[in-house]
Design a protein around this motif. Structure first.
Motif, PDB file in Angstrom:
ATOM      1  N   TYR A   1       0.827  -0.786  -0.243  1.00 41.97           N
ATOM      2  CA  TYR A   1       0.088  -0.077   0.048  1.00 41.97           C
ATOM      3  C   TYR A   1       0.822   1.040   0.524  1.00 41.97           C
ATOM      4  N   GLY A   2       2.022   1.577   1.054  1.00 35.66           N
ATOM      5  CA  GLY A   2       2.870   2.153   1.388  1.00 35.66           C
ATOM      6  C   GLY A   2       3.593   2.537  -0.618  1.00 35.66           C
ATOM      7  N   TRP A   3       4.089   1.991  -0.958  1.00 34.05           N
ATOM      8  CA  TRP A   3       4.425   1.589  -2.216  1.00 34.05           C
ATOM      9  C   TRP A   3       3.275   2.830  -3.485  1.00 34.05           C
ATOM     10  N   LEU A   4       2.079   2.245  -3.421  1.00 32.68           N
ATOM     11  CA  LEU A   4       1.627   2.346  -4.545  1.00 32.68           C
ATOM     12  C   LEU A   4       1.495   3.578  -3.705  1.00 32.68           C
ATOM     13  N   THR A   5       1.289   3.944  -2.727  1.00 32.78           N
ATOM     14  CA  THR A   5       0.393   5.498  -2.621  1.00 32.78           C
ATOM     15  C   THR A   5       2.080   6.008  -3.012  1.00 32.78           C
ATOM     16  N   ALA A   6       3.584   6.025  -2.878  1.00 35.41           N
ATOM     17  CA  ALA A   6       4.413   6.606  -3.723  1.00 35.41           C
ATOM     18  C   ALA A   6       4.938   6.502  -5.107  1.00 35.41           C
ATOM     19  N   ARG A   7       4.010   5.655  -5.725  1.00 30.31           N
ATOM     20  CA  ARG A   7       4.080   5.376  -7.085  1.00 30.31           C
ATOM     21  C   ARG A   7       2.928   6.230  -7.913  1.00 30.31           C
ATOM     22  N   ARG A   8       2.124   6.528  -6.459  1.00 31.26           N
ATOM     23  CA  ARG A   8       1.232   7.691  -7.212  1.00 31.26           C
ATOM     24  C   ARG A   8       1.867   9.149  -7.388  1.00 31.26           C
ATOM     25  N   LEU A   9       2.416   9.348  -6.035  1.00 29.64           N
ATOM     26  CA  LEU A   9       2.505  10.546  -6.532  1.00 29.64           C
ATOM     27  C   LEU A   9       3.666  11.501  -7.015  1.00 29.64           C
ATOM     28  N   ALA A  10       4.733  10.596  -7.466  1.00 29.40           N
ATOM     29  CA  ALA A  10       5.628  10.296  -8.291  1.00 29.40           C
ATOM     30  C   ALA A  10       4.972  10.978 -10.214  1.00 29.40           C
ATOM     31  N   ARG A  11       3.464  10.215  -9.783  1.00 32.73           N
ATOM     32  CA  ARG A  11       3.259  10.719 -11.882  1.00 32.73           C
ATOM     33  C   ARG A  11       3.185  12.032 -11.923  1.00 32.73           C
ATOM     34  N   GLY A  12       3.461  12.453 -13.094  1.00 34.39           N
ATOM     35  CA  GLY A  12       3.312  14.044 -13.819  1.00 34.39           C
ATOM     36  C   GLY A  12       3.541  14.536 -12.688  1.00 34.39           C
ATOM     37  N   ALA A  13       3.111  15.902 -13.225  1.00 34.46           N
ATOM     38  CA  ALA A  13       2.895  17.522 -13.169  1.00 34.46           C
ATOM     39  C   ALA A  13       2.196  17.748 -12.616  1.00 34.46           C
ATOM     40  N   PRO A  14       2.204  18.136 -10.997  1.00 30.48           N
ATOM     41  CA  PRO A  14       0.874  19.328 -10.756  1.00 30.48           C
ATOM     42  C   PRO A  14       0.289  20.184 -10.855  1.00 30.48           C
ATOM     43  N   ALA A  15      -0.701  20.252 -11.301  1.00 32.07           N
ATOM     44  CA  ALA A  15      -1.200  21.554 -12.165  1.00 32.07           C
ATOM     45  C   ALA A  15      -1.177  22.955 -11.140  1.00 32.07           C
ATOM     46  N   ARG A  16      -0.908  24.032 -11.560  1.00 32.42           N
ATOM     47  CA  ARG A  16      -0.657  24.684 -10.507  1.00 32.42           C
ATOM     48  C   ARG A  16      -2.345  25.855 -11.103  1.00 32.42           C
ATOM     49  N   GLU A  17      -3.231  26.525 -10.822  1.00 34.81           N
ATOM     50  CA  GLU A  17      -4.517  27.548 -10.774  1.00 34.81           C
ATOM     51  C   GLU A  17      -4.750  28.728 -11.017  1.00 34.81           C
ATOM     52  N   GLY A  18      -3.088  29.051 -10.493  1.00 35.39           N
ATOM     53  CA  GLY A  18      -2.683  31.326 -10.494  1.00 35.39           C
ATOM     54  C   GLY A  18      -2.610  31.337  -9.225  1.00 35.39           C
ATOM     55  N   VAL A  19      -3.799  30.546  -8.304  1.00 37.77           N
ATOM     56  CA  VAL A  19      -3.955  31.319  -6.930  1.00 37.77           C
ATOM     57  C   VAL A  19      -2.663  30.321  -5.375  1.00 37.77           C
ATOM     58  N   PRO A  20      -2.482  30.460  -4.432  1.00 36.97           N
ATOM     59  CA  PRO A  20      -1.794  29.673  -3.317  1.00 36.97           C
ATOM     60  C   PRO A  20      -3.044  28.688  -3.033  1.00 36.97           C
ATOM     61  N   VAL A  21      -2.432  27.275  -2.796  1.00 38.42           N
ATOM     62  CA  VAL A  21      -2.889  26.458  -2.467  1.00 38.42           C
ATOM     63  C   VAL A  21      -2.457  25.847  -0.900  1.00 38.42           C
ATOM     64  N   ILE A  22      -3.449  25.330   0.072  1.00 42.32           N
ATOM     65  CA  ILE A  22      -3.375  25.088   1.120  1.00 42.32           C
ATOM     66  C   ILE A  22      -3.692  23.774   1.806  1.00 42.32           C
ATOM     67  N   CYS A  23      -3.025  22.627   1.806  1.00 38.65           N
ATOM     68  CA  CYS A  23      -3.865  21.187   1.870  1.00 38.65           C
ATOM     69  C   CYS A  23      -3.868  21.268   3.281  1.00 38.65           C
ATOM     70  N   VAL A  24      -4.641  20.653   3.438  1.00 31.28           N
ATOM     71  CA  VAL A  24      -5.254  20.156   5.057  1.00 31.28           C
ATOM     72  C   VAL A  24      -5.728  18.659   4.852  1.00 31.28           C
ATOM     73  N   GLY A  25      -4.673  17.784   5.202  1.00 32.33           N
ATOM     74  CA  GLY A  25      -4.190  16.378   4.870  1.00 32.33           C
ATOM     75  C   GLY A  25      -3.967  15.756   5.833  1.00 32.33           C
ATOM     76  N   ASN A  26      -3.664  14.811   6.331  1.00 35.73           N
ATOM     77  CA  ASN A  26      -3.416  13.466   7.432  1.00 35.73           C
ATOM     78  C   ASN A  26      -2.393  12.389   6.433  1.00 35.73           C
ATOM     79  N   ILE A  27      -2.003  11.775   7.503  1.00 39.64           N
ATOM     80  CA  ILE A  27      -1.389  10.535   7.248  1.00 39.64           C
ATOM     81  C   ILE A  27      -1.934   9.447   7.082  1.00 39.64           C
ATOM     82  N   ASN A  28      -2.392   8.921   8.305  1.00 46.52           N
ATOM     83  CA  ASN A  28      -3.391   8.225   9.073  1.00 46.52           C
ATOM     84  C   ASN A  28      -4.667   8.230   7.978  1.00 46.52           C
TER      85      ASN A  28
END
Length: 329
Positions: free
Chosen positions: A28-55
């Motif tokens: 599961y951890g490997w699949l998450t890392a693989r997904r995170l490594a894909r492509g270049a993230p998009a930008r829409e012209g304003v700052p983005v603040i992410c509220v997330g978790n590891i759990n």
């Protein structure tokens, strides 16, 4: 689904179940890392603040989003929240309107947050971000999505329950983590641990140098006197026992507490049963604001909510971090 007890074991003694499931957790951890490594993230012209978790599960993201809406508004921003609308059916992007949308359509958390600011729901985060910017947002608050690489993030806040920490340190299904702690913290700009003074003191995770802020959920003073009140409390949040504990601290006498699954739907049978049990026990039905958002309008007037808000200790350092990521427009 209720989290298994062994997820809360200490990392040095995770339990035999975690050891048996460890290969699946590593996958599961490997699949998450693989997904995170894909492509270049998009930008829409304003700052983005992410509220997330590891759990997985509830750690306090929704109260954190509401707190950020207030703080960014004070800084002169026009903050909009973007969410996938977990539990809702709408594909989006759509601006949440509490007057015409239900939790079934947009999800209970977006519906609750919409009482405090602009919220957009959509299954495609990039398209939803674009719609919010076109709708006037000067900064975006991404509710969840820490493990989603589609949208570039200018500030990532990892929210963690101070009492539970990162559990037994294993990834799903061996433990409660979406990815290994060290991998997640490498992308984090701030860790917000939420809990009372005892939980904060016991929180001993190595954050690898990531700044830490401390917060606590505190009941909103509404003039309601809970002392001696007989209540039947029910909650379908990540950690229902925290809600019951808060009620007891306010002086309520809980004659029955029903812990439901997170985001559990309220069918007619369940609601009729809860109402009948409350009447038999001479008790008032009480629930959380998030659960109340899922209740049918015809039933909502029968239930009292205990609203709580996030109080962040030493707010100034956190505001400084916000100002660097999202300068005032």
């Amino acid at each position: 689904m209720r989290a298994p007890a062994f997820w809360d074991n200490p990392a040095e003694a995770p339990g035999w179940q975690a050891r048996v499931l460890a290969p699946l957790g590593a996958l599961y951890g490997w699949l998450t890392a693989r997904r995170l490594a894909r492509g270049a993230p998009a930008r829409e012209g304003v700052p983005v603040i992410c509220v997330g978790n590891i759990n997985v599960g509830g750690t306090g993201k929704t109260p954190t989003v509401i707190w950020l809406l207030e703080q960014l508004g004070r800084m002169g921003h026009r903050p909009h929240v973007i969410s996938k609308g977990y539990g809702g059916t709408v594909e989006g992007p759509v601006r949440v309107d509490p007057a015409r949308h239900s939790a079934t359509r947009v999800g209970d958390e977006p519906l609750l947050i919409a009482a405090f600011g602009e919220v957009w729901v959509g299954k495609d985060r990039v398209a939803t971000a674009r719609a919010a910017v076109e709708g006037g947002a000067s900064v975006l608050i991404m509710d969840d999505g820490f493990q989603d690489p589609a949208l570039a993030k200018d500030l990532s806040i990892v929210v963690v329950d101070a009492a539970k920490g990162f559990g037994n340190g294993r990834c799903l299904p061996a433990g409660p983590l979406r990815e290994p702690v060290h991998a997640g913290l490498r992308r984090a700009d701030l860790v917000l641990s939420i809990g009372d003074a005892d939980a904060q003191a016991a929180f001993g995770a190595d954050l690898g140098g990531v700044p830490r802020a401390r917060g606590e959920m505190q009941p909103l003073q509404t003039g309601m006197d809970w002392a001696g009140s007989r209540v039947l409390a029910f909650a379908g949040i990540g950690n229902p026992e925290k809600f019951f504990t808060t009620l007891r601290r306010e002086g309520a006498q809980i004659v029955r507490a029903e812990a439901l699954d997170d985001h559990q739907k309220f069918g007619p049978g369940m609601l009729n049963r809860l109402e009948a049990e409350a009447k038999a026990l001479n008790a008032q039905l009480v629930t959380t604001e998030k659960d109340a958002a899922r209740l049918p309008l015809s039933f909502r007037h029968k239930v009292i909510t205990l609203p709580v808000r996030l109080h962040v200790e030493e707010e100034d350092p956190v505001r400084d971090i916000l100002k660097k990521a999202a300068p005032a427009p």
